[in-house]
Design a protein around this motif. Sequence first.
Motif, PDB file in Angstrom:
ATOM      1  N   THR A 167       1.134  -1.353  -0.358  1.00 23.04           N
ATOM      2  CA  THR A 167       0.390  -0.126  -0.140  1.00 23.04           C
ATOM      3  C   THR A 167       0.957   0.834   0.234  1.00 23.04           C
ATOM      4  OG1 THR A 167      -0.029   0.033   2.063  1.00 23.04           O
ATOM      5  CG2 THR A 167      -2.094  -0.668   0.747  1.00 23.04           C
ATOM      6  N   MET A 168       0.433   2.361  -0.857  1.00 20.75           N
ATOM      7  CA  MET A 168       1.198   4.014  -0.370  1.00 20.75           C
ATOM      8  C   MET A 168       0.354   4.258   0.555  1.00 20.75           C
ATOM      9  SD  MET A 168       0.634   5.359  -3.763  1.00 20.75           S
ATOM     10  CE  MET A 168      -0.760   4.014  -5.065  1.00 20.75           C
ATOM     11  N   ARG A 169       1.341   5.288   1.335  1.00 21.46           N
ATOM     12  CA  ARG A 169       1.181   6.011   1.881  1.00 21.46           C
ATOM     13  C   ARG A 169       0.840   7.703   1.983  1.00 21.46           C
ATOM     14  NH1 ARG A 169       0.247   6.032   8.340  1.00 21.46           N
ATOM     15  NH2 ARG A 169      -0.648   4.251   7.588  1.00 21.46           N
ATOM     16  N   PHE A 170      -0.401   7.941   1.926  1.00 15.92           N
ATOM     17  CA  PHE A 170      -0.453   9.441   1.901  1.00 15.92           C
ATOM     18  C   PHE A 170      -0.492  10.146   2.638  1.00 15.92           C
ATOM     19  CE2 PHE A 170      -1.477   6.885  -2.607  1.00 15.92           C
ATOM     20  CZ  PHE A 170      -0.838   8.071  -3.460  1.00 15.92           C
ATOM     21  N   GLU A 171      -0.426  10.979   3.055  1.00 19.57           N
ATOM     22  CA  GLU A 171       0.182  12.177   3.926  1.00 19.57           C
ATOM     23  C   GLU A 171      -0.406  13.313   3.620  1.00 19.57           C
ATOM     24  OE1 GLU A 171       3.076  12.594   6.915  1.00 19.57           O
ATOM     25  OE2 GLU A 171       3.863  10.659   6.561  1.00 19.57           O
ATOM     26  N   THR A 172      -1.522  13.947   3.906  1.00 19.63           N
ATOM     27  CA  THR A 172      -2.755  14.758   3.469  1.00 19.63           C
ATOM     28  C   THR A 172      -2.526  15.913   4.939  1.00 19.63           C
ATOM     29  OG1 THR A 172      -4.495  14.269   4.098  1.00 19.63           O
ATOM     30  CG2 THR A 172      -3.370  13.030   1.898  1.00 19.63           C
ATOM     31  N   TYR A 173      -2.431  17.421   3.656  1.00 18.74           N
ATOM     32  CA  TYR A 173      -2.941  18.589   4.997  1.00 18.74           C
ATOM     33  C   TYR A 173      -4.063  19.282   4.337  1.00 18.74           C
ATOM     34  CZ  TYR A 173      -1.304  22.975   6.659  1.00 18.74           C
ATOM     35  OH  TYR A 173      -2.021  24.101   7.361  1.00 18.74           O
ATOM     36  N   ILE A 174      -4.502  20.225   5.626  1.00 16.71           N
ATOM     37  CA  ILE A 174      -5.181  20.576   5.276  1.00 16.71           C
ATOM     38  C   ILE A 174      -5.339  22.723   5.444  1.00 16.71           C
ATOM     39  CG2 ILE A 174      -8.128  21.763   4.141  1.00 16.71           C
ATOM     40  CD1 ILE A 174      -8.948  18.896   4.966  1.00 16.71           C
ATOM     41  N   ASP A 175      -4.415  22.732   4.042  1.00 15.53           N
ATOM     42  CA  ASP A 175      -3.726  24.290   5.405  1.00 15.53           C
ATOM     43  C   ASP A 175      -5.733  25.940   5.773  1.00 15.53           C
ATOM     44  OD1 ASP A 175      -5.069  26.167   3.299  1.00 15.53           O
ATOM     45  OD2 ASP A 175      -3.317  25.939   1.901  1.00 15.53           O
ATOM     46  N   ARG A 176      -4.777  26.913   6.387  1.00 19.42           N
ATOM     47  CA  ARG A 176      -6.034  27.293   7.228  1.00 19.42           C
ATOM     48  C   ARG A 176      -6.594  28.400   5.526  1.00 19.42           C
ATOM     49  NH1 ARG A 176      -1.679  30.888  10.828  1.00 19.42           N
ATOM     50  NH2 ARG A 176      -0.563  29.480   9.152  1.00 19.42           N
ATOM     51  N   ASP A 177      -6.740  27.847   4.469  1.00 14.10           N
ATOM     52  CA  ASP A 177      -8.191  28.644   3.487  1.00 14.10           C
ATOM     53  C   ASP A 177      -7.750  27.841   2.925  1.00 14.10           C
ATOM     54  OD1 ASP A 177      -6.098  31.356   3.474  1.00 14.10           O
ATOM     55  OD2 ASP A 177      -4.345  30.615   2.396  1.00 14.10           O
ATOM     56  N   ASN A 178      -7.983  26.342   3.160  1.00 13.49           N
ATOM     57  CA  ASN A 178      -8.794  25.135   2.976  1.00 13.49           C
ATOM     58  C   ASN A 178      -7.940  24.623   1.777  1.00 13.49           C
ATOM     59  OD1 ASN A 178     -10.468  23.167   4.032  1.00 13.49           O
ATOM     60  ND2 ASN A 178     -12.266  24.326   2.587  1.00 13.49           N
ATOM     61  N   LYS A 179      -7.253  24.969   2.040  1.00  9.69           N
ATOM     62  CA  LYS A 179      -6.674  24.292   0.527  1.00  9.69           C
ATOM     63  C   LYS A 179      -6.284  23.366   0.391  1.00  9.69           C
ATOM     64  CE  LYS A 179      -2.841  25.065  -3.496  1.00  9.69           C
ATOM     65  NZ  LYS A 179      -2.186  26.397  -4.200  1.00  9.69           N
ATOM     66  N   LYS A 180      -6.179  21.735   0.727  1.00 12.06           N
ATOM     67  CA  LYS A 180      -5.585  20.520   0.469  1.00 12.06           C
ATOM     68  C   LYS A 180      -3.941  20.714  -0.379  1.00 12.06           C
ATOM     69  CE  LYS A 180     -10.439  19.198   0.335  1.00 12.06           C
ATOM     70  NZ  LYS A 180     -10.679  20.133   0.590  1.00 12.06           N
ATOM     71  N   HIS A 181      -3.215  19.607   0.214  1.00 14.87           N
ATOM     72  CA  HIS A 181      -2.086  18.875   0.085  1.00 14.87           C
ATOM     73  C   HIS A 181      -1.595  18.010   0.163  1.00 14.87           C
ATOM     74  CE1 HIS A 181      -0.767  23.466   0.176  1.00 14.87           C
ATOM     75  NE2 HIS A 181      -2.353  23.347   1.269  1.00 14.87           N
ATOM     76  N   ASP A 224      -4.154   4.949   3.486  1.00 12.43           N
ATOM     77  CA  ASP A 224      -3.069   3.908   2.795  1.00 12.43           C
ATOM     78  C   ASP A 224      -4.108   3.520   1.367  1.00 12.43           C
ATOM     79  OD1 ASP A 224      -1.689   3.528   5.290  1.00 12.43           O
ATOM     80  OD2 ASP A 224      -2.755   2.127   6.284  1.00 12.43           O
ATOM     81  N   VAL A 225      -3.740   3.603   0.314  1.00 10.14           N
ATOM     82  CA  VAL A 225      -4.191   3.049  -1.054  1.00 10.14           C
ATOM     83  C   VAL A 225      -3.710   1.569  -1.295  1.00 10.14           C
ATOM     84  CG1 VAL A 225      -4.575   4.378  -3.286  1.00 10.14           C
ATOM     85  CG2 VAL A 225      -4.635   5.126  -1.365  1.00 10.14           C
ATOM     86  N   ALA A 226      -4.121   0.885  -1.893  1.00 12.48           N
ATOM     87  CA  ALA A 226      -3.631  -0.574  -3.052  1.00 12.48           C
ATOM     88  C   ALA A 226      -3.392   0.303  -4.686  1.00 12.48           C
ATOM     89  CB  ALA A 226      -4.380  -1.570  -1.927  1.00 12.48           C
ATOM     90  N   ILE A 227      -3.115  -0.581  -5.059  1.00  8.70           N
ATOM     91  CA  ILE A 227      -3.325  -0.466  -6.562  1.00  8.70           C
ATOM     92  C   ILE A 227      -3.874  -1.939  -6.656  1.00  8.70           C
ATOM     93  CG2 ILE A 227      -3.080  -0.161  -8.999  1.00  8.70           C
ATOM     94  CD1 ILE A 227      -3.039   2.128  -6.991  1.00  8.70           C
ATOM     95  N   ALA A 228      -5.163  -1.851  -7.132  1.00  2.17           N
ATOM     96  CA  ALA A 228      -5.543  -2.981  -7.693  1.00  2.17           C
ATOM     97  C   ALA A 228      -5.830  -3.585  -9.286  1.00  2.17           C
ATOM     98  CB  ALA A 228      -6.945  -3.446  -7.374  1.00  2.17           C
TER      99      ALA A 228
END
Length: 348
Positions: free
Chosen positions: A201-215, A306-310
């Motif tokens: 699986t891939m682990r993506f670490e995501t962050y939403i900043d104070r302006d609600n922009k997604k990273h 956590d994301v897998a690729i089928a």
Amino acid sequence: MKFFLARFNQIREDNNPKKSWSKIIKEVITLSIQNKRIPTYYVKTFMYLESSGNYKDFLTLDEIIAINSSPKLHRLEYTTLLKNKLASALYFEKCGLSIPEMPSYNVEKLFFHKSKFERLETTADLIQFFRKVMQESQKDSLFLKDHGAHGGADCFLLKLGDLEAKLEEIEPILLNGSFIHQETVLQHAELNKIYGHSLNTMRFETYIDRDNKKHIRTCYIRFGANGSVIDNSSAGGIGVPVNIETGQLYEKGFKRASGLNMANIYLEHPNSEHPFEGFIIPHFEAAKQLVFDCMKFVPDRYIGWDVAIAANGPVLIEGNGSPRLRESPHGFKSSAIGREILNEIYSK
């Protein structure tokens, strides 16, 4: 003492280009004085390597705790949801996200399938139940995960071919615990070339900043090893950083130190001998889109997905409200997003 000797031996035996011993000692002493404790993470995160960059860019234990517990980044309703694998699986299903099918689950001795439930007491009951579930759902295997476990603990693979023997082995754990029973995701053939015994699986670490922009702050893929059916670092898994823009693997894979077991760095998988560098993860753009979709439904500001690729695309395995913040090969504070997060949680 054995613990510190194991860490010393790791530095000594590592053949990768290292900082000088004088520099390593100076950095360890400086961090010990600043943080009032020995920086046991120094070796675990490979800070002794020349390529690791500025040692001050790596998170201290206090900073990791601050990020994972900050009320500025996390809300109780979201972290609670993600901690419970049953609740989150049912929720993600209602959201229409791509997740493994869950034909059944249990809460101790109560086993649920479709709209019915029954109380099971013996191995014979378990065999009859799972045989029926597999036949009706047309599955020849199921993956069982404890509702509240993390790090790959209490996960079991049930196969129709050896159902009786496996259920005899895990009966006490199953009847005294609570598990979701999901279909086994058939991994993309390209990933099987590197390691095919586990779902990598891939682990993506995501962050939403104070302006609600997604990273997406970082991404890495974990490969199982040595016959293990799970890919977690606690089971000896190897984490390889992924280029967020291209979906290509970087050159080195990192196996974290655990207890007295030394960490290691690999240029290729130790079992398949397939090199990491340049390998392109299939359906990577679709995987990123899936993660951004997940953030709409669980808008906690810092999450590990956590994301897998089928064979036909990405599948969400789970979300983690307190992810193990990835720092190999470079420190969290080496990125602008990392510094922004720390500045916010420590600001008044």
